[in-house]
Write a protein that holds these residues in place. Structure first.
Motif, PDB file in Angstrom:
ATOM      1  N   HIS A  89       0.739  -1.223  -0.145  1.00 51.40           N
ATOM      2  CA  HIS A  89      -0.108  -0.112   0.059  1.00 51.40           C
ATOM      3  C   HIS A  89       0.756   1.097   0.001  1.00 51.40           C
ATOM      4  CE1 HIS A  89      -3.620   2.555   0.544  1.00 51.40           C
ATOM      5  NE2 HIS A  89      -4.282   1.233   0.294  1.00 51.40           N
ATOM      6  N   THR A 180      -7.006  10.521   4.369  1.00 54.53           N
ATOM      7  CA  THR A 180      -7.643   9.070   4.004  1.00 54.53           C
ATOM      8  C   THR A 180      -8.007   9.071   2.466  1.00 54.53           C
ATOM      9  OG1 THR A 180      -7.970   8.644   6.104  1.00 54.53           O
ATOM     10  CG2 THR A 180      -8.881   7.302   4.533  1.00 54.53           C
ATOM     11  N   LYS A 183      -5.335   9.710  -0.151  1.00 56.52           N
ATOM     12  CA  LYS A 183      -4.294   8.534  -0.489  1.00 56.52           C
ATOM     13  C   LYS A 183      -5.139   7.548  -1.170  1.00 56.52           C
ATOM     14  CE  LYS A 183      -1.125   5.393   1.187  1.00 56.52           C
ATOM     15  NZ  LYS A 183      -0.487   4.723   2.369  1.00 56.52           N
ATOM     16  N   THR A 184      -6.382   7.322  -0.911  1.00 60.56           N
ATOM     17  CA  THR A 184      -7.259   6.398  -1.592  1.00 60.56           C
ATOM     18  C   THR A 184      -7.426   6.704  -2.941  1.00 60.56           C
ATOM     19  OG1 THR A 184      -8.531   5.711   0.477  1.00 60.56           O
ATOM     20  CG2 THR A 184      -9.604   5.020  -1.471  1.00 60.56           C
ATOM     21  N   HIS A 185      -7.952   7.891  -3.225  1.00 65.62           N
ATOM     22  CA  HIS A 185      -7.887   8.486  -4.633  1.00 65.62           C
ATOM     23  C   HIS A 185      -6.607   8.319  -5.478  1.00 65.62           C
ATOM     24  CE1 HIS A 185      -9.125  11.168  -7.776  1.00 65.62           C
ATOM     25  NE2 HIS A 185      -7.985  11.834  -7.334  1.00 65.62           N
TER      26      HIS A 185
END
Length: 192
Positions: A89, A180, A183-185
């Protein structure tokens, strides 16, 4: 800037070599902690200054991150790196730089950054009523006459990155939820 990248690569390579000499005695979790402490921290330190660098310079830093990822997972140097980065990740270097600039922009817009940084940003105010009026967009400064540095400055890069983010991320109210979502995007855009 190539001298700066060269120093980062040299220091991170040295740290990676030192961790590699201890790797056979360490478990995966301990190795990952050491890599974060001695390698990733060097790659992330002031990396917002590296925005807009040529791909050749970014690739040097990416090679260090790839080596670190392979060391943590004990994969061979010939194995493909994308699944390894996904498993850990970790964002690639270019996305880490984008993350840092977007985070600094969020902090500047929400009075969490020094005023001299916030003063570099200006809200976009259309001259007439447009749909973009309700969005939280930033005004991009006029193009710079310097071809090497002007468009890489924070005043030019922050509006570009911020305006490209979805409204759902821009409108986050807390810093943790913004981190959050951002970072996910970036992770989804990079790997999916």
């Amino acid at each position: 800037m190539s001298g700066h990248v060269k120093k980062i690569v040299r220091a991170a390579s040295f740290a990676l070599h030192r961790i590699g000499s201890l790797r056979k005695y360490l478990d995966t979790t301990s190795t990952e902690r050491l890599v974060h402490a001695f390698v990733s921290s060097r790659l992330d330190y002031c990396n917002s200054l590296l925005y807009g660098l040529p791909a050749k310079e970014i690739q040097k830093l990416q090679r260090i991150q790839n080596s670190a990822a392979r060391m943590v997972t004990r994969c061979s140097k010939h194995s493909h790196i994308t699944p390894i980065l996904q498993q850990l990740h970790w964002l690639p270097i270019r996305e880490r730089i984008t993350y840092k600039v977007a985070l600094l922009t969020y902090k500047a817009l929400h009075d969490m950054a020094p005023m001299y940084i916030a003063d570099l940003l200006a809200q976009y105010q259309p001259s007439r009523s447009l749909r973009s009026f309700t969005q939280c967009l930033l005004r991009r400064p006029p193009p710079s006459r310097t071809t090497h540095y002007g468009d890489r400055s924070f005043a030019a890069s922050a509006p570009t990155i911020w305006n490209d983010l979805p409204m759902s991320i821009q409108s986050k109210t807390s810093l943790d939820s913004f981190k959050t979502a951002l970072k996910t995007h970036l992770f989804v855009n990079c790997f999916c």
